[in-house]
Design a protein around this motif. Sequence first.
Motif, PDB file in Angstrom:
ATOM      1  N   LEU A   9       0.808  -1.220   0.000  1.00  0.00           N
ATOM      2  CA  LEU A   9       0.000   0.000   0.000  1.00  0.00           C
ATOM      3  C   LEU A   9       0.836   1.263   0.000  1.00  0.00           C
ATOM      4  N   CYS A  10       2.049   1.208   0.559  1.00  0.00           N
ATOM      5  CA  CYS A  10       2.835   2.433   0.752  1.00  0.00           C
ATOM      6  C   CYS A  10       4.165   2.423  -0.007  1.00  0.00           C
ATOM      7  N   LEU A  11       4.986   1.418   0.240  1.00  0.00           N
ATOM      8  CA  LEU A  11       6.345   1.432  -0.291  1.00  0.00           C
ATOM      9  C   LEU A  11       6.380   1.167  -1.793  1.00  0.00           C
ATOM     10  N   GLN A  12       5.635   0.159  -2.235  1.00  0.00           N
ATOM     11  CA  GLN A  12       5.657  -0.158  -3.666  1.00  0.00           C
ATOM     12  C   GLN A  12       5.131   0.985  -4.535  1.00  0.00           C
ATOM     13  N   PRO A  13       4.022   1.653  -4.160  1.00  0.00           N
ATOM     14  CA  PRO A  13       3.603   2.815  -4.962  1.00  0.00           C
ATOM     15  C   PRO A  13       4.629   3.937  -4.961  1.00  0.00           C
ATOM     16  N   ILE A  14       5.359   4.105  -3.831  1.00  0.00           N
ATOM     17  CA  ILE A  14       6.387   5.151  -3.795  1.00  0.00           C
ATOM     18  C   ILE A  14       7.505   4.817  -4.774  1.00  0.00           C
ATOM     19  N   LEU A  15       7.858   3.551  -4.873  1.00  0.00           N
ATOM     20  CA  LEU A  15       8.925   3.158  -5.788  1.00  0.00           C
ATOM     21  C   LEU A  15       8.510   3.305  -7.247  1.00  0.00           C
ATOM     22  N   GLU A  16       7.233   3.181  -7.526  1.00  0.00           N
ATOM     23  CA  GLU A  16       6.769   3.195  -8.913  1.00  0.00           C
ATOM     24  C   GLU A  16       6.180   4.521  -9.342  1.00  0.00           C
ATOM     25  N   SER A  17       5.858   5.423  -8.385  1.00  0.00           N
ATOM     26  CA  SER A  17       5.172   6.670  -8.731  1.00  0.00           C
ATOM     27  C   SER A  17       6.185   7.803  -8.858  1.00  0.00           C
ATOM     28  N   SER A  18       5.703   8.892  -9.415  1.00  0.00           N
ATOM     29  CA  SER A  18       6.527  10.095  -9.532  1.00  0.00           C
ATOM     30  C   SER A  18       6.457  10.885  -8.238  1.00  0.00           C
ATOM     31  N   CYS A  19       7.268  11.924  -8.173  1.00  0.00           N
ATOM     32  CA  CYS A  19       7.375  12.683  -6.928  1.00  0.00           C
ATOM     33  C   CYS A  19       6.096  13.453  -6.613  1.00  0.00           C
ATOM     34  N   ASP A  20       5.250  13.651  -7.596  1.00  0.00           N
ATOM     35  CA  ASP A  20       4.039  14.437  -7.345  1.00  0.00           C
ATOM     36  C   ASP A  20       2.934  13.616  -6.687  1.00  0.00           C
ATOM     37  N   ASN A  21       3.006  12.270  -6.754  1.00  0.00           N
ATOM     38  CA  ASN A  21       1.894  11.444  -6.272  1.00  0.00           C
ATOM     39  C   ASN A  21       2.252  10.590  -5.053  1.00  0.00           C
ATOM     40  N   ILE A  22       3.398  10.824  -4.453  1.00  0.00           N
ATOM     41  CA  ILE A  22       3.831   9.933  -3.361  1.00  0.00           C
ATOM     42  C   ILE A  22       3.454  10.464  -1.992  1.00  0.00           C
ATOM     43  N   GLN A  23       2.982  11.676  -1.875  1.00  0.00           N
ATOM     44  CA  GLN A  23       2.730  12.252  -0.567  1.00  0.00           C
ATOM     45  C   GLN A  23       1.606  11.498   0.158  1.00  0.00           C
ATOM     46  N   ALA A  24       0.608  11.051  -0.581  1.00  0.00           N
ATOM     47  CA  ALA A  24      -0.495  10.321   0.052  1.00  0.00           C
ATOM     48  C   ALA A  24      -0.013   8.971   0.591  1.00  0.00           C
ATOM     49  N   TYR A  25       0.900   8.337  -0.134  1.00  0.00           N
ATOM     50  CA  TYR A  25       1.414   7.049   0.335  1.00  0.00           C
ATOM     51  C   TYR A  25       2.307   7.221   1.564  1.00  0.00           C
ATOM     52  N   ILE A  26       3.085   8.294   1.595  1.00  0.00           N
ATOM     53  CA  ILE A  26       3.911   8.564   2.787  1.00  0.00           C
ATOM     54  C   ILE A  26       3.026   8.817   3.995  1.00  0.00           C
ATOM     55  N   GLU A  27       1.957   9.570   3.785  1.00  0.00           N
ATOM     56  CA  GLU A  27       1.029   9.840   4.888  1.00  0.00           C
ATOM     57  C   GLU A  27       0.388   8.543   5.389  1.00  0.00           C
ATOM     58  N   GLU A  28       0.050   7.643   4.449  1.00  0.00           N
ATOM     59  CA  GLU A  28      -0.518   6.353   4.851  1.00  0.00           C
ATOM     60  C   GLU A  28       0.499   5.540   5.666  1.00  0.00           C
ATOM     61  N   PHE A  29       1.757   5.573   5.247  1.00  0.00           N
ATOM     62  CA  PHE A  29       2.814   4.862   5.983  1.00  0.00           C
ATOM     63  C   PHE A  29       2.952   5.396   7.407  1.00  0.00           C
ATOM     64  N   LEU A  30       3.035   6.701   7.542  1.00  0.00           N
ATOM     65  CA  LEU A  30       3.187   7.297   8.869  1.00  0.00           C
ATOM     66  C   LEU A  30       1.960   7.033   9.738  1.00  0.00           C
ATOM     67  N   GLN A  31       0.784   7.065   9.111  1.00  0.00           N
ATOM     68  CA  GLN A  31      -0.441   6.832   9.867  1.00  0.00           C
ATOM     69  C   GLN A  31      -0.487   5.401  10.415  1.00  0.00           C
ATOM     70  N   ILE A  32      -0.077   4.430   9.605  1.00  0.00           N
ATOM     71  CA  ILE A  32      -0.107   3.030  10.051  1.00  0.00           C
ATOM     72  C   ILE A  32       0.823   2.817  11.231  1.00  0.00           C
ATOM     73  N   PHE A  33       2.045   3.331  11.163  1.00  0.00           N
ATOM     74  CA  PHE A  33       2.999   3.085  12.252  1.00  0.00           C
ATOM     75  C   PHE A  33       2.705   3.934  13.470  1.00  0.00           C
ATOM     76  N   THR A  34       2.089   5.088  13.277  1.00  0.00           N
ATOM     77  CA  THR A  34       1.697   5.880  14.449  1.00  0.00           C
ATOM     78  C   THR A  34       0.623   5.163  15.251  1.00  0.00           C
TER      79      THR A  34
END
Length: 747
Positions: A330-355
């Motif tokens: 859900l988070c890491l693979q889309p970041i590896l495959e997406s451009s810099c403009d679309n990764i912010q939502a995945y980073i937020e999802e990553f931080l939300q899960i671990f928080t």
Amino acid sequence: MPVLPLDELQFTEKDSLTGKINTLPALHPRNKTDRSFVVYKPLPGTEDPALVEEFLERARFIAHDLDWLLALPHDKFWCQVIFDESLQKCLDSYLHHAPRQFDTRTDLPAEVKELEKHLHRNVFLSFLRMSTHKESKDHFITPSVFGEILYNNFLFDIPKILDLCVLFGKGNGSLLQKMIGNIFTQQSSYFNDLDETMPTILQVFSNILCTCGLQGEEASGSPQKLEEWVRMTPKGLPLQELKDIVLYICDSCITLFAFLDIFPSACQTFQKHDFCFRLAAFYEMVIPELESAIKKRHPENSRVLSDLWRRLSHSRKKMVEMFHMVVHQLCLQPILESSCDNIQAYIEEFLQIFTSVLQETRFLRDYDDLFPLADDVSLLQQASSVLDETRTSYILQAVESAWDKTGRRRKMVQGPPVYETTTRAVTVPSASERMEHFEERDHLECAGAAAAPVTPVSGVELDSLISQVKDLLPDLGEGFVLACLEEYNYNVEHVINNLLEDKLGASVQMLDRTMPRPVKPDPTPLVTSRCNIFQDDEFDVFSKDMVDVSRIQKGKRSDKVTTKSLLNDKRLVQEQRERYNQYSVIIEEVPEVNGDRLFSQEDYEDEYDDTYDGNQVGANDADSDDELISRRPFTIPQVLRPKEEEEREEEEDEEEAMEDREVTKDHFIQDPAVLRERAEARRMTFLARKGQKSDNSVAVTGVAKGRGQSRETVQERRKKEASKGTRANHNRRAMADRKRNKGMIPS
């Protein structure tokens, strides 16, 4: 002419009654062959030949029927699959009862193994053909119609797909991925079914928590009533119930992991129901309790407890891997495959899960041990320049705190991970090495548990293990090799692999690799310096090299001593005969040699005093009174005795004479009356000496019946009746009354 799909084909059939030609679709029940498929039953646990033979016969039937099914043409196959209910029951029974890879099974005969392998292959090929809508250019089904056929006829559902993943995922991953991917692609309704199945899957966690007595409000979703009965903790559960819980967890975790591994697209549906948080909370509540229950369990069955520990450790790893799989998908693979403009939502999802899981310290530590969180944060830092450093540092500090709270050492890292970026594409290193380390750590924890004690290796076996390592790595010292073997639980393969890949643990990484083997101290230092009563005797093996073995007798002696042998043994007589012969020799004169003259002992000697030789000294002396008294006691003359004493002595003499005469009589049976009188007289004399008053037996007896009894007789009888219970036969009066009341004694 274009080839039509199977769902559009038709065939003609002549009606036997009317003779008309009827046109029917190719997928019609009349195109089905009448064949009865038997259901699958698992191999019995016992080795009864009759049960094994029954299993073999049933398995042969199923395998033969599936061979026939797979050999059918395309249209016949699908008619049989769609309209034959016995076929579906047969396949469902195999998915339900087939042994899983984690099941413990005894060694099976070669015939059984070969038949199971054949049946397993046929079932997989049957489902694989059922999931394929196009077999060739001429044999295919329209994709939309294919999806409806699968869904409406219940050829596949979510439980079947889960069973297929856990049964056939190992070794058939690529085929199974295409198979399940095709099912979900052609029929999107299965995503809705998976979404509706998720509450049931999460209910499994709640059921386990409830069984272990660990149900909480955050897990159940509803507040617990005060009057609800709270079950005991896992430490107090019976062994069989504890075993069922561990097996249930192992089965559930392996099944879910196999499904997510084969079909990663399901991670999105899983996370819709907050799967990561529920999984971490379940891990934090159940795993420590079950581990403690297994460790503190009495070693009633060490083999069962060791198997439970192994299964629980495997379940732990699968839960951590499932969490990482969801995060990566859900988070890491889309970041590896997406451009810099679309990764912010995945980073937020990553931080939300671990928080959301920072409070689960045990889970957070195990996750960081298997998949270091610092590597993922480093990936986010390389992928985004606007990463929230406050939140990431807070998460990393929580991980450090989790390690400190659990009292565990973190695995030493050789160096920080390096991520190479090319056109904003970041590559992540593989985690296979971390998997191996996690398994090794589970084995080490298991070694310290009471449920799975590990026997230390010593002696020749330890020397053999050291030599195996030194054969490949001769430059290492025996002491260093011994330390590595102790670190990795005497597993030679792990030691050699970690030495070659330079992945030793922190405890042995800093040791000198040429360290010699420590000298073993003398286990019995007191034996060489002992001093006791057996020191230096003839059998002291510590001070003598040679011992007279002939003096040692083991068991009973063969020469048994009997009375006849003792009587025949005249050695003592021979030894004493010479001594007693000397008493029979009387020497009147002993000649003595004094120069050349012989003389006798009776010759006069000047030093001899012969004054009293001719006198009888003391012969005429009067005897003393003491000697007379000692010979005969003093007796008072008869004339000086008093009259009363004389009469008493005469009576005693007469009594003694009477007793002597009575004794001299040889009565075969003496008069009982005389014996009673003597006994009564002795008793009265004894009581008189003791100063006790004898019982008035005459007064108790009284006079004859009918003449009236005296007052003394009535009183004595009353006393005797009242004192019956103070002697033997207690309560005989009460018992006699009881018997009389029951009619046992006539009144």
